[in-house]
Design an enzyme around this catalytic site. Structure first.
Site, mmCIF file in Angstrom:
data_model
loop_
_atom_site.group_PDB
_atom_site.id
_atom_site.type_symbol
_atom_site.label_atom_id
_atom_site.label_comp_id
_atom_site.label_asym_id
_atom_site.label_seq_id
_atom_site.Cartn_x
_atom_site.Cartn_y
_atom_site.Cartn_z
ATOM 1 N N GLU A 79 4.415 -19.205 3.358
ATOM 2 C CA GLU A 79 4.729 -17.807 3.691
ATOM 3 C C GLU A 79 4.767 -16.997 2.395
ATOM 4 O O GLU A 79 5.505 -17.339 1.467
ATOM 5 C CB GLU A 79 6.097 -17.719 4.375
ATOM 6 C CG GLU A 79 6.487 -16.272 4.644
ATOM 7 C CD GLU A 79 7.938 -16.106 5.121
ATOM 8 O OE1 GLU A 79 8.707 -17.083 5.106
ATOM 9 O OE2 GLU A 79 8.280 -14.967 5.485
ATOM 10 N N ILE A 85 3.077 -6.028 -8.474
ATOM 11 C CA ILE A 85 2.597 -5.944 -9.859
ATOM 12 C C ILE A 85 3.372 -4.781 -10.490
ATOM 13 O O ILE A 85 3.640 -3.772 -9.816
ATOM 14 C CB ILE A 85 1.072 -5.651 -9.869
ATOM 15 C CG1 ILE A 85 0.283 -6.838 -9.267
ATOM 16 C CG2 ILE A 85 0.547 -5.282 -11.256
ATOM 17 C CD1 ILE A 85 0.278 -8.126 -10.078
ATOM 18 N N GLY A 93 -6.761 -4.877 -11.149
ATOM 19 C CA GLY A 93 -7.259 -6.216 -10.844
ATOM 20 C C GLY A 93 -6.224 -7.318 -11.024
ATOM 21 O O GLY A 93 -6.512 -8.494 -10.770
ATOM 22 N N ALA A 123 0.048 -1.939 2.394
ATOM 23 C CA ALA A 123 -0.644 -2.912 1.535
ATOM 24 C C ALA A 123 -1.680 -3.745 2.288
ATOM 25 O O ALA A 123 -2.275 -4.659 1.712
ATOM 26 C CB ALA A 123 0.386 -3.831 0.878
ATOM 27 N N GLY A 125 -4.617 -3.062 3.100
ATOM 28 C CA GLY A 125 -5.930 -2.910 2.451
ATOM 29 C C GLY A 125 -6.077 -3.921 1.322
ATOM 30 O O GLY A 125 -7.116 -4.579 1.173
HETATM 31 N N1 ACO Z 1 -3.708 -0.440 -0.209
HETATM 32 C C1 ACO Z 1 -5.060 -0.602 -0.100
HETATM 33 N N2 ACO Z 1 -5.829 -1.153 -1.064
HETATM 34 C C2 ACO Z 1 -5.199 -1.567 -2.186
HETATM 35 C C3 ACO Z 1 -3.809 -1.443 -2.377
HETATM 36 C C4 ACO Z 1 -3.055 -0.865 -1.327
HETATM 37 N N3 ACO Z 1 -1.737 -0.694 -1.405
HETATM 38 N N4 ACO Z 1 -3.495 -1.937 -3.586
HETATM 39 C C5 ACO Z 1 -4.641 -2.362 -4.136
HETATM 40 N N5 ACO Z 1 -5.658 -2.144 -3.289
HETATM 41 C C6 ACO Z 1 -7.066 -2.475 -3.465
HETATM 42 C C7 ACO Z 1 -7.590 -1.993 -4.811
HETATM 43 O O1 ACO Z 1 -8.079 -0.687 -4.724
HETATM 44 C C8 ACO Z 1 -8.676 -2.990 -5.105
HETATM 45 O O2 ACO Z 1 -9.838 -2.658 -4.381
HETATM 46 P P1 ACO Z 1 -11.311 -2.900 -5.035
HETATM 47 O O3 ACO Z 1 -11.428 -4.391 -5.249
HETATM 48 O O4 ACO Z 1 -12.235 -2.378 -4.000
HETATM 49 O O5 ACO Z 1 -11.304 -2.147 -6.310
HETATM 50 C C9 ACO Z 1 -8.130 -4.291 -4.490
HETATM 51 O O6 ACO Z 1 -7.147 -3.894 -3.531
HETATM 52 C C10 ACO Z 1 -7.489 -5.179 -5.512
HETATM 53 O O7 ACO Z 1 -6.656 -4.388 -6.300
HETATM 54 P P2 ACO Z 1 -5.842 -4.926 -7.551
HETATM 55 O O8 ACO Z 1 -6.042 -4.005 -8.693
HETATM 56 O O9 ACO Z 1 -6.092 -6.367 -7.802
HETATM 57 O O10 ACO Z 1 -4.354 -4.752 -6.974
HETATM 58 P P3 ACO Z 1 -3.002 -4.488 -7.766
HETATM 59 O O11 ACO Z 1 -3.011 -5.132 -9.102
HETATM 60 O O12 ACO Z 1 -2.634 -3.077 -7.726
HETATM 61 O O13 ACO Z 1 -1.972 -5.298 -6.839
HETATM 62 C C11 ACO Z 1 -0.342 -4.780 -5.144
HETATM 63 C C12 ACO Z 1 -1.826 -4.942 -5.478
HETATM 64 C C13 ACO Z 1 0.368 -6.105 -5.349
HETATM 65 C C14 ACO Z 1 -0.225 -4.379 -3.671
HETATM 66 C C15 ACO Z 1 0.256 -3.718 -6.117
HETATM 67 O O14 ACO Z 1 -0.444 -2.517 -6.003
HETATM 68 C C16 ACO Z 1 1.728 -3.466 -5.887
HETATM 69 O O15 ACO Z 1 2.570 -4.100 -6.508
HETATM 70 N N6 ACO Z 1 2.065 -2.495 -5.036
HETATM 71 C C17 ACO Z 1 3.436 -2.159 -4.755
HETATM 72 C C18 ACO Z 1 4.175 -3.270 -4.047
HETATM 73 C C19 ACO Z 1 3.515 -3.666 -2.723
HETATM 74 O O16 ACO Z 1 3.100 -2.829 -1.941
HETATM 75 N N7 ACO Z 1 3.470 -4.999 -2.473
HETATM 76 C C20 ACO Z 1 2.940 -5.545 -1.241
HETATM 77 C C21 ACO Z 1 3.981 -5.481 -0.195
HETATM 78 S S1 ACO Z 1 3.586 -6.337 1.268
HETATM 79 C C22 ACO Z 1 3.978 -7.955 0.960
HETATM 80 O O17 ACO Z 1 4.307 -8.260 -0.115
HETATM 81 C C23 ACO Z 1 3.890 -8.999 2.017
#
Ligand code: ACO
Length: 336
Positions: A79, A85, A93, A123, A125
Site C-alpha cells: 500500500e 517531493i 522528474g 494527484a 494524473g
Molecule cells: N497532477 C497531474 N500530473 C502531475 C502531478 C499532479 N499533481 N504532479 C506531477 N504530474 C505529472 C508531471 O507533469 C509529469 O508529467 P510529464 O511526464 O508529462 O512531464 C509527471 O507527472 C511526472 O512528474 P514528476 O516531475 O516526476 O513529479 P513530481 O516530482 O512533481 O512528483 C508529486 C509528483 C509526488 C505528486 C509531487 O508533485 C508532490 O509532492 N505533490 C504534492 C503532494 C501530493 O500531491 N502527493 C500525492 C498525494 S496522493 C498519495 O500520496 C497517495
C-alpha cells in the site's frame, strides 16, 4: 544534462535517535506538501512501526522526497500510503525517479509485484504517468479492508513486471519495441486488423493479434515456450556472428585438441545450444544462462583464466549475459 546524485534508503521507526530525527524531517516535508492531510494522521502513519518510508536523499543528506508505504507480503501487495517531493523540487522528474526506484525495491527486495493506493484526486494524473490505473487487476478479496481509504481519493493499482528494470526504463522499453518490431516485420501468419492501443503496453503479450503473428497456438504455455525459444535463438545467432566467438561456435574436435574430453566432462558450444534450443530444452532464461556459464567455465578450466581464447570467450559471454537479462518470460494469467 544535469548529473543526478540522489540516494535512496528505507526508513522505519527503530526508535534510534538518528532515525527519529529523519522521520521528523520527513514529517515536516510531508506536512508542507500534503496540506489537506491532518498533521496527527501524518505523524501516526510515519511513526507507526508497520509503515516504512522509502526516502530520497541529496548528496548532502537533505531529503528530496519520501514515499510512506505498508507492505502486505502475505497478500502480495504494497500500500502506497502517501508520497511527496519537497516543494522546491516538484515537477522536475524527482517524483518519477522516486517511484521507479521504489518499484524496483518492491520487486527485488520485498518480492512484491503489485502496488495499491488511494490517490488524492489532485494527484491521479501523476499516478497515471507512473503506470497506475483505476482498473485493479488484483482480486478484491485480497485487498478489501486492508487499504486505508479516504474521501477525495481514487483507488489505483499498478502491476510490476519482472522483465522491466524500473531503474533503467529506457533500455527495457527499447528491448520491448525491438521485440514488437521484429515480430510485426516478420509475420508468420496472415495479416488481420485489430483495434489500436490506447496506451503503450508493458506486457507485449497483451497486444491484440501479436501472438498469432508469432505463430503461437492458443495454449498459453506453448506461447510462452515459443517466445523464450525465439529470444534465445536470436541471442545465439547474434553470438555466432561476433568475431570473438570463433572458438565457441562448434563442439571442440578431440583430433584438433587432444585430451580435451578427458578434462572437460560436460562440453557445450553455441551450435549445441542452438540444437538444444530448437528442441525447446530451455524452459526458462536461467536454463539457458546455465549453459552459457558452463561454456566459459569449461574454457577457463581448459585454457586458464588469462589465455587469449578465454578473453575472447568472456567478450562473447558478457554480450550474451546482458541480453539474457532482458529475456521476456511472458506472464500468463495463471501466474499472478
Ligand atoms: N497532477 C497531474 N500530473 C502531475 C502531478 C499532479 N499533481 N504532479 C506531477 N504530474 C505529472 C508531471 O507533469 C509529469 O508529467 P510529464 O511526464 O508529462 O512531464 C509527471 O507527472 C511526472 O512528474 P514528476 O516531475 O516526476 O513529479 P513530481 O516530482 O512533481 O512528483 C508529486 C509528483 C509526488 C505528486 C509531487 O508533485 C508532490 O509532492 N505533490 C504534492 C503532494 C501530493 O500531491 N502527493 C500525492 C498525494 S496522493 C498519495 O500520496 C497517495
Amino acid at each position: 544534462m544535469e548529473e543526478v546524485h540522489e540516494e535512496f534508503a528505507v526508513i522505519s521507526n527503530d526508535r534510534k535517535p538518528e532515525t527519529l530525527n529523519q522521520l521528523l524531517r520527513l514529517r515536516n516535508l510531508f506536512s508542507k506538501a500534503l496540506v489537506k492531510m491532518p498533521r496527527d494522521y501524518l505523524v501516526k502513519m510515519i511513526f507507526d512501526r508497520r509503515h516504512l518510508t522509502y526516502t530520497m536523499f541529496r548528496e548532502d543528506g537533505s531529503i528530496v522526497g519520501g514515499l510512506c508505504f505498508r507492505p502486505f507480503a502475505n497478500r502480495g501487495f504494497v500500500e502506497v500510503v502517501f508520497l511527496a517531493i519537497s516543494s522546491t523540487d516538484q515537477v522536475k522528474g524527482k517524483g518519477t525517479r522516486l517511484m521507479n526506484h521504489f518499484k524496483e525495491y518492491c520487486k527485488r527486495d520485498l518480492g512484491i509485484k503489485y502496488l495499491l493506493t488511494y490517490a488524492d484526486n489532485f494527484a491521479t494524473g501523476y499516478f497515471r504517468k507512473q503506470g497506475f490505473t483505476e482498473e485493479i487487476t488484483l482480486q478484491t478479496s485480497v485487498w478489501k479492508g486492508y487499504i486505508k481509504d479516504y474521501d477525495g481519493g481514487t483507488m489505483m493499482g499498478c502491476r510490476l513486471y519482472d522483465h522491466i528494470d524500473y531503474r533503467d526504463i529506457a533500455s527495457s522499453m527499447r528491448e520491448l519495441i525491438r521485440e514488437v518490431y521484429e515480430t510485426v516485420t516478420n509475420p508468420i501468419t496472415k495479416t488481420e486488423i485489430h483495434p489500436g492501443l490506447t496506451s503503450f503496453p508493458v506486457d507485449i503479450s497483451s497486444i491484440p493479434g501479436l501472438e498469432s503473428l508469432r505463430g503461437a497456438s492458443d495454449d498459453s504455455w506453448n506461447a510462452k515456450a515459443w517466445t523464450i525459444e525465439s529470444q534465445i535463438g536470436s541471442i545465439i545467432a547474434a553470438a555466432m556472428k561476433e568475431p570473438s566467438s570463433w572458438a565457441f561456435r562448434e563442439p571442440v574436435d578431440e583430433k584438433q585438441v587432444p585430451g580435451y574430453h578427458s578434462v572437460i566432462l560436460n562440453p557445450i558450444d553455441l551450435s549445441s545450444m542452438k540444437a538444444k534450443n530448437d528442441r525447446r530444452e530451455y524452459k526458462t532464461r536461467e536454463d539457458f544462462r546455465a549453459d552459457v556459464k558452463l561454456m566459459i567455465d569449461n574454457c577457463v578450466l581448459f585454457n586458464g583464466p588469462r589465455h587469449e581464447i578465454t578473453r575472447r570467450g568472456q567478450e562473447t559471454v558478457s554480450l550474451m549475459f546482458s541480453r539474457i537479462d532482458k529475456i521476456v518470460e511472458y506472464a500468463t494469467p495463471g501466474e499472478w
